[in-house]
Every structure is written in structure tokens, then in C-alpha cells.
Design an enzyme around this catalytic site. Structure first.
Site, short mmCIF file in Angstrom:
data_model
loop_
_atom_site.label_atom_id
_atom_site.label_comp_id
_atom_site.label_asym_id
_atom_site.label_seq_id
_atom_site.Cartn_x
_atom_site.Cartn_y
_atom_site.Cartn_z
N VAL A 1 -5.55 7.27 -5.69
CA VAL A 1 -4.62 6.50 -4.85
C VAL A 1 -5.11 6.43 -3.41
O VAL A 1 -4.88 5.45 -2.70
CB VAL A 1 -3.20 7.10 -4.93
CG1 VAL A 1 -2.24 6.35 -4.02
CG2 VAL A 1 -2.70 7.06 -6.38
N GLY B 1 3.20 4.16 -12.27
CA GLY B 1 2.05 4.86 -11.70
C GLY B 1 2.43 6.20 -11.11
O GLY B 1 3.61 6.58 -11.07
N PRO B 2 1.45 6.95 -10.62
CA PRO B 2 1.68 8.31 -10.12
C PRO B 2 2.46 8.35 -8.82
O PRO B 2 2.33 7.46 -7.98
CB PRO B 2 0.25 8.85 -9.91
CG PRO B 2 -0.58 7.62 -9.65
CD PRO B 2 0.03 6.55 -10.51
N HIS C 1 -2.80 -7.96 8.95
CA HIS C 1 -1.66 -8.18 8.06
C HIS C 1 -1.12 -6.85 7.51
O HIS C 1 -1.89 -5.97 7.18
CB HIS C 1 -2.09 -9.08 6.89
CG HIS C 1 -0.96 -9.75 6.21
ND1 HIS C 1 -0.08 -9.09 5.39
CD2 HIS C 1 -0.56 -11.05 6.22
CE1 HIS C 1 0.82 -9.94 4.91
NE2 HIS C 1 0.55 -11.14 5.41
#
Length: 563
Positions: A172, A164-165, A83
Site C-alpha cells: 500500500v 482490501g487491507p 491534483h
């Protein structure tokens, strides 16, 4: 005002490690007022769909805890699966269920995203109704490049995260990104093919999905894509709106599937997607063997599917909810790959109150409960139940008549009467328990404290309101049972003549329901202080009572003339 309820359907990038899945999903239940409805893992996709529901603030708290736990247990740098995905919690859509609009739900999506970015350091995008710019409405655009392309995507100013960053740091690298949305109810639905070819499955997906396929010169894949004036590929639209789809091979089952997202089932339903896929597959020399529902589905979608296939068979639609669901399951082949349990897949069934109901008792147990020394169920509940039995007989005659050989041209006429009968039956069955609930409200009111003037006044008001309600419920029984007689009367006139006695017994049961409920209206109305309300209810009840007695006599005279 109705309680606000939203559903949350996070998809996590883990479908093989049952311990991890359980640990991630279990945090949902640490939030009071949130109900975990479903956990649906997929080994080949290495992805699990988790579904829970509750009031908005509680749901976004549960979602935050789930996203946090997934970020701790899933390492995207080591993930693989069929997926498309770009994060440990890949997507987290919020879906309005009741008492809240899609726009209001989007506010909660923004609140959740801001917290995820700030507290967990996970970059993300808002999509669908929560999107803050048009190019981010489509999930596929937000997720393009998937995890492998995320490092470069975060550098692109055009794809700066909504929260977020904007850097592919060590956190991440492990968590990836997340897409959060507010959207309408989406059905994730796979259709099974008798082939292992992903290419053939994709061809059918392109036939059906709204985006269709790119047009090539000479209509050959070996040619160049045709471009419009802006340099974008020209697409040949698919057959169905509000449908996304791709083909893939599922090693777990050894077959190719077409994986659809039905983004608006009021535009394209599950059964229409299935039916059109069957046609497209047949044209390409393939056969659909069944289908697979991922996650949950609204009850109406299953009932609509049952109706669709019953109409194809020219069969009566006036059958029970349970039977319609069986028709839907078998027609769609939802049990092709694994058993399909409606109690675990239909959202309304999972939200059902577990309180014991009279109508769920066996016939014997219902009689024993009535005969016990408890004052409930009493005459009102019994009247409603007798009425339900009466209209059930009329509905039976309608269904038998719809299926009679030689009456094929009249099946819709009888089906319409059977559908009406089912509606009356369901209302009367609801009133069986509601009459007992109304009686219990009076008892509760009388048990209220009365130690000072304020408590005495509150108690008086509660008793008055409960007594009014206990008068309104048997009146509804009267009204519904009387109206239901139209089903039996129509069947006496036009239905199977060898079932005349069945329809006649149905009328007699309806008459008993009306008269029994009439007595309950009268006995409760006498204690109501608001005499304008009481006298109005009695006047309307008297009118229905007199009409019922007249109808009963007409039916008896008619039956005697025929036998």
C-alpha cells in the site's frame, strides 16, 4: 434489447512519463470488445485521465488490468502533483452509456472493487452511487488526507476500506488507495484566468461551486469560522448546483485556473458554468481567457453550448452540427491552450462506425457510385437525397431570413423553422444509406442456404421480413419529404421574397422524393406475402402521394402569381 455499454474513466497518478502512461493505457486494448477512446495527460497535475468503453464484463476486466499495471509502474511514495490524489489509480468511475441503469452499473463497480482488494491487495472505497454508507458518497470525503494522510486514515475504524487491507503495508505504501464508483456522466472542466493568483481563482471557485465557502465572523478571513449547533462550519452556498471546484496555478501554462467537476450536466451545463464564471471573474477584476476540457464530452453538451451562445447573439439555431460545435469551441475558448479536435473529444464521434457511407461521399463520387454497374444506390436512396437537398433549400431561406437586417424581432420564428428543416434533412440523409442497407438485406436473405426444409423456411421468413423493411424505408422517405414541405411553404409565405425561387425548388425536390419513394414502395410491396401489411402500406402511400401532387400544384400556382 439494446447492447449494454458502460464507460470507464480511471485517473492514474502519472502525467509526465509518456512511456509509463502508454504502457498502462495499452492494457485496455488487450480485452476484446473494449475500445480505448482517450488518453489525456496533465504535466502540472501529474495525472492522466484514460477513457474506454464496452460491455460491462469486458470493461471491468480492462479496468482491473489497468489498475494492476498502474500499481506495478507508479510509486505513490515518490509522487507529487497539483491534483488531490491518494493512489496510483486514484479513481475509477464506471458510467452507464446505454442499455444499463446507474444502479446496475453500481453492481459492476462492487464486483471490480472486491477483485482489486482481494487479488491486488489495494485498499479502496466505493463512492457516489456505489457508496455503501452516506459519508462515503462524496469523493472528497473518501480521499481526504490524500496519500500523505492514508496511513492514519487506514487505522481509523470509521474509515475502514470497503475492500482490501486496512493497513499501510509495503504494498500500500507503493500503490496507495483507490476510489471506485458508479456515477452519471461527469465533465472535468477547467476555466483559464488572466492571473497567476491561486487565491483569486479559489475565490471565484467558491462563488460558483455548490459547496460555496465557509462563513467567517465579520465576513473576514482573519476572523473565526462561524459554526452551527453541531459545531460544523456554516457555509455560504455557491451559485450552481452539481458543481465542485477549486482554484490552482498551472506552471505548464503560467496561469491560474478554476478546475470544475460538473457532476450532473442536466442540472448545470458546461456553458452555464462558463458564463457564471465569466460574470464572477469580471466582478473581481479578472478576465476569463478560455477553458479546457479534460477527457471526453457528450455531443449533446457541445450542441447545447452552441445553441446557448447562438441565442445570446440572436442567431438562428437551425445550422449544421459542425457549425454549432465551432460556435461552442470559440465561445468557450476551448482552443485557448491547445487545439481542440471534436473528433477526438466528443464521445459519439469516437464511437462512430467506420463503415463507408454514401452521404460521406463527395457530390461527384456519389454520382459516380450511382452510375456504376452496382444496383445500389438505387431510386430509393436517390429519392431520399433529393428530398434532403429540397429541405436544405427551405432551411437556407429560413436562416437567411433570421439574419435579415430589420427583421430582428422575427429571428426566433425563422430559427424555429430552420431547426425543423435541419431535423427533416438529417432524417432524409439517414434514409439515403438505410434504403441501400434495406436492399442489401434482401440480397443477403436470398443468399441463405436452402438445402433442407428448415433452411428453406428460415430463408422464406428472412426474405419476407427483409422485403417488408425495404418497403417501410421508402415509405419513411415519402412521409418525411412530404412533411418537410411545410418548411418551404412557410418560407414562401413569410421568408425573404427574393428567395421565393429557392423555396419553390425545395418543394419540387420534396415532390420528386415523394414520388420516387412511392414507386419503390409499390415495387417492393408487390412481393410481400402478408397482403394485409402490404395493402395497408400502399393505402397510406397513396394518401401521401395525392397530397403531395396537390401541394406541388398549389406552390406552382403561387409562384407564377408572384413572378
Amino acid at each position: 434489447m439494446n447492447k449494454q455499454l458502460i464507460e470507464c474513466v480511471p485517473n492514474i497518478s502519472e502525467g509526465r512519463d509518456s512511456n509509463k502512461i502508454k504502457e498502462i493505457a495499452s492494457v485496455v486494448e488487450t480485452v476484446e470488445g473494449v475500445k480505448l477512446l482517450d488518453i489525456d495527460p496533465g504535466k502540472a497535475t501529474n495525472r492522466t485521465v484514460i477513457t474506454f468503453v464496452g460491455e460491462p464484463e469486458n470493461v471491468i476486466e480492462a479496468a482491473f488490468r489497468l489498475i494492476k499495471k498502474a500499481s506495478e509502474l507508479i510509486d505513490m511514495s515518490k509522487h507529487s502533483g497539483e491534483h488531490p490524489r491518494f493512489g496510483a489509480t486514484d479513481v475509477c468511475p464506471l458510467v452507464p452509456i446505454s442499455g444499463i441503469t446507474l444502479e446496475e452499473t453500481a453492481v459492476f463497480a462492487h464486483k471490480l472493487g472486491e477483485r482489486v482488494g482481494k487479488e491486488l491487495g489495494i485498499p479502496g472505497y466505493f463512492y457516489e452511487k456505489a457508496a455503501k454508507e452516506d459519508k462515503r458518497i462524496n469523493l472528497a470525503s473518501c480521499r481526504s488526507g490524500e496519500y500523505e494522510g492514508l496511513k492514519e486514515k487506514l487505522k481509523n475504524p470509521a474509515w475502514k476500506p470497503d475492500f482490501g487491507p486496512a493497513e499501510f503495508n509495503s504494498t500500500v505504501t507503493k500503490t496507495g488507495a483507490i476510489a471506485i464508483s458508479a456515477r452519471d456522466f461527469l465533465i472535468a472542466y477547467n476555466i483559464n484566468l488572466n492571473t497567476t493568483s491561486t487565491r483569486r481563482a479559489n475565490a471565484i471557485a467558491f462563488d460558483i461551486r455548490e459547496a460555496g465557502r465557509v462563513q467567517y465572523e465579520g465576513n473576514k478571513l482573519s476572523g473565526k469560522p462561524m459554526l452551527d449547533a453541531n459545531g460544523d462550519p456554516i457555509r455560504i452556498p455557491g451559485k450552481l448546483k452539481a458543481v465542485k471546484g477549486i482554484g490552482w496555478y498551472i506552471e505548464e501554462y503560467g496561469i491560474a485556473q478554476i478546475s470544475y467537476n460538473l457532476t450532473n450536466i442536466s442540472i448545470t451545463s458546461m456553458h452555464v458554468a462558463f458564463d457564471e464564471t465569466v460574470k464572477a471573474a469580471t466582478e473581481r477584476g479578472l478576465r476569463v481567457t478560455g477553458s479546457e476540457l479534460i477527457g471526453l464530452i457528450p455531443l449533446k453538451a457541445m450542441l447545447d453550448a452552441g445553441d446557448f451562445f447562438l441565442k445570446k447573439q440572436e442567431r438562428s439555431l437551425g445550422i449544421s452540427e459542425e457549425e454549432k460545435i465551432k460556435i461552442a469551441v470559440k465561445s468557450l475558448g476551448l482552443d485557448d491552450l491547445k487545439p481542440f479536435n471534436p473528433k477526438e473529444k466528443i464521445i459519439e464521434y469516437l464511437l462512430e462506425d467506420s463503415t463507408k457511407k454514401l452521404v460521406d461521399l463527395t457530390v461527384r463520387d456519389f454520382a459516380e457510385e450511382t452510375a456504376s454497374e452496382s444496383m445500389a444506390p438505387g431510386g430509393g436512396s436517390i429519392s431520399a437525397y433529393v428530398g434532403a437537398l429540397g429541405v436544405s433549400l427551405g432551411t437556407m431561406v429560413a436562416n437567411l431570413s433570421a439574419h435579415k437586417a430589420g427583421w430582428d424581432e422575427k429571428w426566433e420564428y425563422f430559427s424555429d423553422w430552420a431547426v425543423k428543416g435541419q431535423a427533416y434533412k438529417n432524417k432524409l440523409l439517414f434514409l439515403v444509406d438505410e434504403d441501400t442497407n434495406a436492399f442489401n438485406k434482401i440480397i443477403e436473405a436470398f443468399r441463405m442456404p436452402k438445402s433442407n426444409n428448415e433452411e428453406i423456411e428460415a430463408r422464406k421468413l428472412a426474405v419476407e421480413n427483409a422485403t417488408k423493411y425495404a418497403t417501410e424505408i421508402p415509405f419513411q422517405v415519402m412521409e418525411t419529404a412530404f412533411n418537410s414541405m411545410e418548411v418551404m411553404q412557410a418560407m414562401l409565405k413569410d421568408g425573404l421574397q427574393n428567395s421565393l425561387s429557392d423555396a419553390a425548388v425545395g418543394v419540387l425536390c420534396a415532390r420528386t422524393a415523394v414520388v420516387g419513394a412511392y414507386f419503390n414502395v409499390k415495387i417492393n410491396a408487390k412481393d410481400i406475402k402478408d397482403r394485409v401489411f402490404a395493402d395497408t402500406m400502399l393505402a397510406k402511400a397513396n394518401e401521401i402521394y395525392n397530397k403531395t401532387i396537390k401541394t406541388e400544384q398549389e406552390v406552382i400556382d403561387f409562384i407564377n402569381s408572384k413572378m
